[in-house]
Design a protein around this motif. Structure first.
Motif: not given
Length: 421
Positions: A105-124
């Motif tokens: 996840i570490s180093d991009t805004e994109y990936r952090i958001l993507a990870e958060l979305i995954k945790k919230m139950g979405g997918s990206v």
DNA sequence: AGGTATTCACATGAAACTATTCTCTGAGTTAGG
DNA sequence: TAACTCAGAGAATAGTTTCATGTGAATACCTGT
């Protein structure tokens, strides 16, 4: 016949004279009781408490060195909050913990958001979308129902250093785009100066509260260790002074409790392997060396080939220099004093170029090698200092910072890689 | 002697480029009705 | 005609390269005594 021997090994392992429950010493273990952090936990709780009434709270930042119990404390409060929220059930509450430093996840805004979305139950998708689209998706998901969201971002300083503080800014600004829900951020940082580097405008929009986690001192570490050792090891297995020594070692390393537990665990493993009945003091020393060694070798073997080549050049050159230095000293004074002769950027680059030629590998530019050297410095594998030799130019003075024994191992690793390719 | 100015050999920064990964879209192809 | 395939456009990232600018202090070069 061999069966018998293997049986014996298994037998002795099966008896397991040392551990009762090793998992207690693993770093991901969550103890039920958190020692010496009552103050901090209370603070966190009181700051986050308004959440239970469905109000937005200030953003919260936690500072402290690694292994000072930050993550543990927040997670504890998180559990308590969730438990409470479930009971009175008025508002929907979500608390998400995300370690920003996990490699993927570490180093991009994109990936952090993507990870958060995954945790919230979405997918990206991992890639292919504009960052802005990911933001909208995130907002959409959150805003789909009325809820309060607490984002716990661990090791956030790493991320902000790599991206920019815009990331934080965007997160705070997000609240104004949400109609039903609200977000509150809990940042965890190892770097005490972290917020000073952040753009003041961003800082003010954060409107944050801070809690500092001081490092544990040796006494506190001892308590923690004792507490866990009681349950993790069988009784009477630890020799006098072992726990104290672990605590002392770790206290020297800015009071890192994780380190202390690792020490104890590895010392236990070493004891087990030695078929010894008791954990003796010497195992602590061995464990300390082992941790250090494994860490370094691990880093080195995981570096890309070009990095390894550069390091190999440095190793070879410093060996050469040392020999010369010794010979000269022997000629003049007859003493075999082994001082670490420094080497310079130019030398490294030349050697590296030849090395590439020999191995038929494309050489990188000097610019890049310069960066690589700096990265090795950051990893603590070499020590680097920029010096000016007046008219002789300005360059980095490089010294190896790892013990001889590990250097030999490192050489083997790199040579292995080179020959194989 | 004392004070500037040069100069070396890189350091340090910024921007641009490359290769790779992945999505998405729409054109063309195919098979079945 | 619906389903499928496949190439191409776009986005994002990592790892570089290219170009440009910066820099600490030993030395060269003046200056005036």
């Amino acid at each position: 016949m061999i069966n018998l021997e293997i049986e014996q090994i298994f037998d002795s392992f099966d008896k397991n004279t040392i551990f009762k429950d090793k998992s207690l010493l693993q770093s991901n273990h969550k103890p039920e009781e958190i020692l010496h952090r009552r103050q901090q936990i209370k603070q966190i709780a009181s700051i986050l408490a308004p959440i239970l009434r469905g109000e937005k709270t200030s953003n919260l930042f936690l500072y402290g060195k690694t292994g000072s119990g930050k993550t543990l404390s927040v997670q504890y409060v998180q559990e308590q909050l969730l438990k409470r929220a479930k009971e009175n059930n008025k508002y929907k509450l979500r608390i998400e913990y995300l370690n920003c430093k996990l490699k993927k996840i570490s180093d991009t805004e994109y990936r952090i958001l993507a990870e958060l979305i995954k945790k919230m139950g979405g997918s990206v998708p991992d890639t292919g979308l504009p960052t802005q689209a990911v933001y909208s998706k995130f907002i959409e998901i959150i805003d789909s129902e009325k809820q309060l969201i607490v984002l716990i971002l661990d090791e956030i300083d790493q991320t902000v250093k790599k991206i920019s503080s815009d990331f934080l800014y965007n997160l705070t600004r997000m609240n104004s785009e949400l109609s039903k829900s609200q977000i509150c951020i809990v940042g965890i940082s190892n770097d005490l100066t972290f917020l000073d580097q952040v753009d003041p405008r961003v800082k003010s929009s954060l409107s944050e509260e801070e809690i500092v986690f001081p490092p544990y001192n040796a006494l506190q570490l001892k308590d923690i260790l004792n507490n866990r050792a009681k349950l993790a090891f069988k009784e009477g297995i630890i020799e006098e002074g072992v726990v104290e020594k672990c605590a002392a070692f770790a206290a020297r390393e800015h009071g890192d409790a994780r380190r202390a537990l690792d020490l104890l665990r590895i010392a236990g493993e070493l004891t087990e392997r030695d078929n010894s009945k008791k954990i003796k003091l010497k195992y602590i020393d061995e464990a300390n060396e082992k941790i250090e060694k494994d860490k370094i070798l691990d880093i080195i073997s995981l570096e890309p080939k070009q990095f390894q080549l550069v390091l190999y050049s440095i190793i070879k050159l410093s060996e050469q220099k040392n020999k010369e230095g010794k010979r000269q000293l022997q000629l003049t004074k007859g003493t075999a004093f082994s001082s670490k002769e420094p080497i310079f950027t130019g030398d490294v680059y030349n050697f590296y170029q030849e090395l590439c030629l020999k191995n038929k590998i494309d050489a990188l530019t000097q610019r890049r090698v310069s960066d690589i050297i700096q990265e090795f410095d950051m990893l603590g594998i070499i020590n680097v200092r920029v010096i000016s030799k007046g008219r002789g130019g300005r360059m980095r003075e490089i010294k190896l910072a790892i013990p001889r024994l590990i250097v030999e191992k490192a050489k083997e690793i790199i040579q292995g890689v080179l020959n194989y390719v």
